[in-house]
Scaffold this motif. Structure first.
Motif, PDB file in Angstrom:
ATOM      1  N   ASN A   1       0.837  -1.193   0.000  1.00 54.52           N
ATOM      2  CA  ASN A   1       0.000   0.000   0.000  1.00 54.52           C
ATOM      3  C   ASN A   1       0.875   1.247   0.000  1.00 54.52           C
ATOM      4  OD1 ASN A   1      -2.309  -1.558   0.099  1.00 54.52           O
ATOM      5  ND2 ASN A   1      -2.434  -1.520   2.331  1.00 54.52           N
ATOM      6  N   ASN A   2       0.455   2.247  -0.769  1.00 55.02           N
ATOM      7  CA  ASN A   2       1.187   3.517  -0.895  1.00 55.02           C
ATOM      8  C   ASN A   2       2.554   3.350  -1.541  1.00 55.02           C
ATOM      9  OD1 ASN A   2      -1.002   4.593   0.462  1.00 55.02           O
ATOM     10  ND2 ASN A   2       0.023   4.616   2.441  1.00 55.02           N
TER      11      ASN A   2
ATOM     12  N   ASN B   1      -4.658   3.263  -6.038  1.00 54.66           N
ATOM     13  CA  ASN B   1      -3.990   2.892  -4.789  1.00 54.66           C
ATOM     14  C   ASN B   1      -4.789   1.857  -4.010  1.00 54.66           C
ATOM     15  OD1 ASN B   1      -1.900   3.396  -2.642  1.00 54.66           O
ATOM     16  ND2 ASN B   1      -3.710   4.044  -1.512  1.00 54.66           N
ATOM     17  N   GLU B   2      -6.117   1.947  -4.102  1.00 47.78           N
ATOM     18  CA  GLU B   2      -6.978   1.029  -3.351  1.00 47.78           C
ATOM     19  C   GLU B   2      -7.217  -0.285  -4.090  1.00 47.78           C
ATOM     20  OE1 GLU B   2     -10.507   3.223  -2.672  1.00 47.78           O
ATOM     21  OE2 GLU B   2      -9.607   4.598  -1.214  1.00 47.78           O
ATOM     22  N   LYS B   3      -7.329  -0.224  -5.419  1.00 51.72           N
ATOM     23  CA  LYS B   3      -7.764  -1.404  -6.175  1.00 51.72           C
ATOM     24  C   LYS B   3      -6.729  -1.935  -7.170  1.00 51.72           C
ATOM     25  CE  LYS B   3     -11.880  -1.240  -4.311  1.00 51.72           C
ATOM     26  NZ  LYS B   3     -12.355  -2.285  -3.368  1.00 51.72           N
TER      27      LYS B   3
ATOM     28  N   GLU C   1      -6.180   7.762  -6.501  1.00 53.95           N
ATOM     29  CA  GLU C   1      -6.719   7.252  -5.234  1.00 53.95           C
ATOM     30  C   GLU C   1      -7.385   5.896  -5.441  1.00 53.95           C
ATOM     31  OE1 GLU C   1      -9.785   8.638  -1.648  1.00 53.95           O
ATOM     32  OE2 GLU C   1      -9.356   9.991  -3.330  1.00 53.95           O
ATOM     33  N   CYS C   2      -8.118   5.760  -6.541  1.00 51.91           N
ATOM     34  CA  CYS C   2      -8.754   4.477  -6.870  1.00 51.91           C
ATOM     35  C   CYS C   2      -7.705   3.417  -7.147  1.00 51.91           C
ATOM     36  CB  CYS C   2      -9.673   4.655  -8.074  1.00 51.91           C
ATOM     37  SG  CYS C   2     -10.453   3.135  -8.651  1.00 51.91           S
TER      38      CYS C   2
ATOM     39  N   PHE D   1      -0.700   8.749  -0.842  1.00 56.40           N
ATOM     40  CA  PHE D   1      -0.683   7.358  -1.282  1.00 56.40           C
ATOM     41  C   PHE D   1       0.240   7.100  -2.460  1.00 56.40           C
ATOM     42  CE2 PHE D   1      -3.513   8.896  -4.504  1.00 56.40           C
ATOM     43  CZ  PHE D   1      -4.440   9.693  -3.855  1.00 56.40           C
TER      44      PHE D   1
END
Length: 463
Positions: free
Chosen positions: A45-46, A390-392, A387-388, A413
């Motif tokens: 992550n990040n 980074n999450e998916k 941002e999306c 992120f």
């Protein structure tokens, strides 16, 4: 290709680059931490996104170009000898050094745990006999806890010969035959194919069961497969019109492995060997068997563009026979009261259509590089998209940008790197509430050229 369905992942950790465009001295760009914990799962992550900022001419595009050159040399047979490529290489390779070197370090991760770290280096130099010669070396880290530690050579290709770090008379004799026939040359894909073919022969001669994993040379063979696979994970977007169209040369690798009854765990690592075509024209050449998938792709592109242009209703695909196996497809953008061929759409929309394929590849697990992403995607749109991702997202994404306003949002992120006027690469740390955009704007980052005032322009424009 979706890496979520595979038994292992490969991640780019760092790269050193020299001799590309204005980068004469070696620079290093880090993507993941140089020190890894072998016993625990890696938290990425990040760490999946790298943003590179800098002034015009600092070397941002040179970094992206280096990865483009690496991917093409490792994927296109005889790339540095192609008549259309040689003139470009003369302008691409640094005028002072007259040679370019690219080394990539990457980790092989199984079930979230790093099992191996490899380093692959290629060097391109001018030659008297052929336009350019290539030297190649593939290494494996002895201690996987440190990516910059000691390495052992797996193989090295130099001056038409290959040195292997393995003791097997049959393998050595086979490569001696190739050297006599001058089949070890400046084309990396050809060398890889020769390596794989010889090792598959060794498998058939030495295995005691139907699985490659019990072969006494499993470490060496696995390293060869990874060396083959890694460059195919790259996808590079450069804002140029003359990108070469080519077909992935490893189309038949999976078929060859299945015919030899190789274990599925190995076959599944060959994640990018489908017969994919990389086309960047407005009118794509599409295999007739893939037309339905092509239409599905453009249905998603429609949704992608509708986020910033809701008036778009749909995208019609108009297939025209190109030859017996392929269509040439036109894209018609349909709005409330008019239609327009994609060829006549705005530059911004056409760029977004192109970028979709690259960003989708990063979401699915590939390693994607995009030059000047802010020239084609507005700031707010970019912030939300990252941002999306980074999450998916499952892959890695590296882009260059001039839009420093996004720094303060993206720093939450992504990893932010700047390249200065002398080529110094500086990573901006995530220090509490500090705002990197202010530091960048005010020239407070080491080697920054932005320590300027408005009156510095007076002598050029004011009489």
């Amino acid at each position: 290709m979706d890496r979520s369905k595979n038994w292992a992942d490969i991640y780019l950790m760092s790269a050193t680059i020299s001799g590309i465009k204005n980068i004469s001295k070696e620079i290093r760009v880090d993507f993941l931490n140089s020190t890894l914990n072998l016993d625990k799962k890696q938290n990425l992550n990040n760490k999946r996104i790298k943003a590179i900022y800098g002034a015009n001419g600092a070397g941002k595009s040179a970094i992206i170009t280096a990865f483009d050159l690496y991917q093409k040399i490792c994927s296109i047979p005889n790339y540095v000898e192609l008549p259309d490529v040689v003139p470009g290489l003369k302008e691409l390779i640094n005028k002072k050094t007259k040679k370019a070197k690219i080394c990539v370090t990457f980790s092989y991760v199984q079930e979230g745990i790093v099992s191996d770290i490899f380093r692959h280096c290629i060097e391109i130099t001018e030659s008297d006999i052929v336009p350019y010669e290539i030297k190649e070396i593939f290494l494996k880290a002895k201690d996987v806890r440190k990516s910059n530690g000691e390495y052992k050579t797996i193989y090295e290709v130099k001056d038409g010969t290959i040195e292997l770090n393995i003791e097997n008379e049959f393998i050595i004799s086979e490569f001696k035959k190739l050297e006599k026939l001058k089949l070890i040359n400046s084309t990396i894909p050809a060398t890889k194919t020769q390596l794989i073919n010889i090792m598959l022969t060794v498998i058939e001669k030495t295995r005691a069961s139907s699985t490659i994993l019990e072969n006494p040379y499993q470490d060496f063979i696995l390293a060869l497969f990874i060396a083959l696979i890694f460059p195919t994970l790259f996808k590079v977007y450069l804002d140029v019109k003359d990108r070469i169209q080519y077909k992935n040369p490893y189309v038949d690798i999976k078929k060859a492995l299945k015919e030899r009854n190789i274990d599925d765990t190995i076959i599944n690592t060959v994640v990018s060997t489908e017969g994919r075509y990389y086309y960047t024209d407005i009118e794509d050449i599409v295999p007739k068997k893939q037309l339905s998938k092509y239409k599905e792709k453009y249905d998603k592109i429609k949704d992608f563009i509708r986020i910033i242009k809701p008036s778009l209703k749909k995208i019609l695909i108009n297939p025209i026979d190109y030859d017996k196996d392929n269509y040439k497809c036109q894209k018609i953008f349909v709005y409330d009261d008019y239609q327009v061929n994609l060829a006549y759409e705005s530059t911004g929309i056409r760029k977004m259509v192109e970028l979709y394929t690259y960003i989708k590849s990063a979401f699915e697990g590939e390693i994607v590089f995009i030059d000047e992403i802010d020239a084609n995607i507005s700031g707010v749109f970019l912030d939300k998209l990252m941002e999306c991702f980074n999450e998916k997202g499952r892959g890695q994404l590296c882009f260059t940008s001039h839009n420093y306003h996004s720094m303060d949002v993206l720093r939450k992120f992504i990893t932010i790197t700047t390249i200065g006027e002398t080529g110094m690469v500086v990573d901006i740390p995530k220090n509490g509430n500090s705002k990197p955009a202010n530091a960048f704007y005010n020239g407070q980052i080491m080697d920054s050229p932005f320590d300027i005032e408005s009156y510095d322009f007076e002598k050029m424009f004011v009489d």
